[in-house]
Design a protein around this motif. Structure first.
Motif, PDB file in Angstrom:
ATOM      1  N   GLY A   1       0.832  -1.192   0.000  1.00 15.22           N
ATOM      2  CA  GLY A   1       0.000   0.000   0.000  1.00 15.22           C
ATOM      3  C   GLY A   1       0.864   1.237   0.000  1.00 15.22           C
ATOM      4  O   GLY A   1       2.064   1.196   0.285  1.00 15.22           O
TER       5      GLY A   1
ATOM      6  N   ASP B   1      -4.281   2.751   3.837  1.00  9.83           N
ATOM      7  CA  ASP B   1      -4.566   1.696   2.845  1.00  9.83           C
ATOM      8  C   ASP B   1      -4.117   0.334   3.367  1.00  9.83           C
ATOM      9  O   ASP B   1      -4.811  -0.673   3.195  1.00  9.83           O
ATOM     10  CB  ASP B   1      -3.834   2.014   1.538  1.00  9.83           C
ATOM     11  CG  ASP B   1      -4.349   3.278   0.876  1.00  9.83           C
ATOM     12  OD1 ASP B   1      -5.494   3.685   1.196  1.00  9.83           O
ATOM     13  OD2 ASP B   1      -3.603   3.869   0.069  1.00  9.83           O
ATOM     14  N   ILE B   2      -2.935   0.313   3.981  1.00  8.72           N
ATOM     15  CA  ILE B   2      -2.424  -0.958   4.493  1.00  8.72           C
ATOM     16  C   ILE B   2      -3.323  -1.494   5.608  1.00  8.72           C
ATOM     17  O   ILE B   2      -3.654  -2.687   5.651  1.00  8.72           O
ATOM     18  CB  ILE B   2      -0.980  -0.788   4.988  1.00  8.72           C
ATOM     19  CG1 ILE B   2      -0.057  -0.416   3.834  1.00  8.72           C
ATOM     20  CG2 ILE B   2      -0.497  -2.052   5.685  1.00  8.72           C
ATOM     21  CD1 ILE B   2       1.363  -0.094   4.237  1.00  8.72           C
TER      22      ILE B   2
END
Length: 468
Positions: free
Chosen positions: A395, A400-401
């Motif tokens: 990401g 996002d991760i």
């Protein structure tokens, strides 16, 4: 530089001043002692009445006794016969006249033991004692000056900043060597390396920097061994607490797959002296062969199994924290995010590396608290990366991760380019979101790894030999 004792110098001058004052006083008293007094007549002691009034000759003439001043009972008394014919009653009535008559008729010869004779006897003694005392005081001053050394050969240069100063005796001097505390043996220290540690290390070189500390390579002066020295970045309370916690975790761990600590202290500055290993998994070209990847993962697992047995979890397993010693032996380092469980009481420091974080590190309210299975999750992420060269949840940012780790199923290594699917099941179980579905221990993980057909392999390509 020589610093003098101010109290010793001051007392010496006071002592000399007192001796000089004594000489002057005695010399001033000598003429007065030799001069004869104008009035040799001593004070007279009246028998039975104490000391009589002091009389000054010539200041007050004695009154003349006349027949008119004589009482009626002695009408024919003359001045010459008054003392002999006065009755006791009359003496009591006229004490002043009788006193003056007694003073007039008495001479110096009536008191042979008086002050006149005594002064004449003391005068020669004073004339002898005054010069003797002056000579004695002068001798004391001379003897005092002779006992003081004139200083060594370097005294004039040291005393240049103190005009008129007299060198202090050697027994009261304090010698300070300028620059002794700042002396740095050998070449200049690496910028950022504490000068206070320069007396312990030489040939210092910068290795890298982590979240809270810098790491330097250095040669220990005492025995010439090359070591790594870890120094906190910021000398504040929070960093100090974190640093000391890491030391406390790390010092209790002694295993071939855990980087060794040689020394740790908070003075003169907080630092940790560690085993020096040149190279880490981060320096290796990824992906590794399945055999090399399994060998690294087995060594890391053995180190984690020992730490868990000591009640310590790492919580930050990633390539930067896995060093490769001679022969490709992996060593776990950087226990700064570690956690200790002793008697049910847990001590921890919050933090994680996003690409390797377990779901419970991102959302503990849903997945519970971290424990030994958190290390197993990160071990699965590392194994996945060694086989594929990528992370399971890549990401561009932590958001996002985190969303991918929590909301998406774990991808299989074989689907991401791994040369074999033999380890898909082992890695997939490590990456389960619920801790209860993962391996319960490192030992169980190693058993599954063996069942998958893994064996020993050659060292990973790109690894460098270690000096420590």
């Amino acid at each position: 530089m020589v610093r003098r004792s101010g109290s010793s110098s001051c007392s010496s001058w006071v002592y000399r001043g007192l001796c000089i004052a004594l000489i002057l006083l005695l010399l001033a008293a000598a003429p007065a002692a030799a001069e004869k007094p104008d009035d040799p007549k001593p004070e007279r002691t009246w028998p039975g009445q104490g000391v009589g009034p002091e009389k000054t000759p010539g200041t007050e003439p004695a009154p003349e006794v006349t027949p008119e001043a004589t009482p009626d009972i002695t009408p024919e008394t003359t001045p010459a016969s008054t003392p002999a014919e006065t009755t006791p009653a009359a003496a009591g009535d006229e004490p002043d006249e009788q006193a003056e008559t007694a003073d007039t008729g008495a001479g110096p010869e009536e008191s042979p033991g008086g002050a006149t004779g005594g002064d004449d006897g003391m005068r020669p003694l004073l004339l002898f004692l005054v010069p003797a005392a002056a000579v004695l005081a002068a001798g004391i001053i001379i003897a005092t000056r002779r006992r003081e050394p004139s200083g060594d050969a370097g005294a004039p240069e040291r005393d240049a900043g103190f005009p008129g100063a007299v060198p202090a005796p050697a027994s009261v001097r304090t010698v300070v060597v300028q620059g002794a505390q700042d002396a740095v043996p050998g070449p200049a220290a690496e910028p950022g390396f504490p000068p206070s540690l320069a007396a312990k290390y030489r040939d210092i070189g910068y290795l890298g920097q982590g979240g809270i500390a810098r790491v330097y390579r250095a040669e220990r002066i005492a025995d010439g061994v090359t070591v790594a020295v870890k120094i906190p970045l910021v000398p504040d309370e929070e960093t100090g607490t974190h640093f000391m916690r890491e030391i406390r975790f790390w010092e209790r761990l002694h295993h071939p797959n855990i980087l060794a600590i040689y020394a740790a202290n908070i003075l003169p500055v907080p630092y940790v002296e560690m085993e020096y290993v040149d190279g880490s998994l981060k320096d290796c070209a990824l992906p590794l062969s399945p055999e090399a990847a399994v060998r690294v993962i087995r060594g890391v697992a053995q180190g984690l199994s020992y730490a868990h047995g000591e009640g310590v979890i790492h919580r930050d397993i990633k390539p930067e924290n896995i060093l490769l010693a001679a022969g490709g032996v992996p060593k776990i380092t950087d226990w700064g995010l570690g956690s200790v469980t002793d008697g049910g009481h847990r001590t921890r420091v919050g933090g994680f590396s996003p690409g390797y974080a377990a779901p419970e590190q991102l959302r503990s309210s849903v997945y519970g608290a971290e424990d030994a299975r958190t290390d197993l999750y990160q071990l699965g992420v590392l194994f996945y990366e060694l086989l594929t060269g990528t992370l399971p949840y890549p990401g561009t940012g932590i958001g996002d991760i985190a969303l991918a780790v929590i909301g998406e199923p774990a991808p299989l290594p074989s689907a991401a380019g791994a040369p074999t699917a033999a380890f898909d099941a082992v890695i997939g179980r490590c990456l389960e979101k619920e801790k209860e579905k993962r391996f319960s221990s490192v030992a169980e993980f190693c058993s599954a790894l063996d069942e998958a057909g893994a064996g020993d392999a050659s060292p990973p390509a790109g690894s460098r030999p270690a000096d420590g």
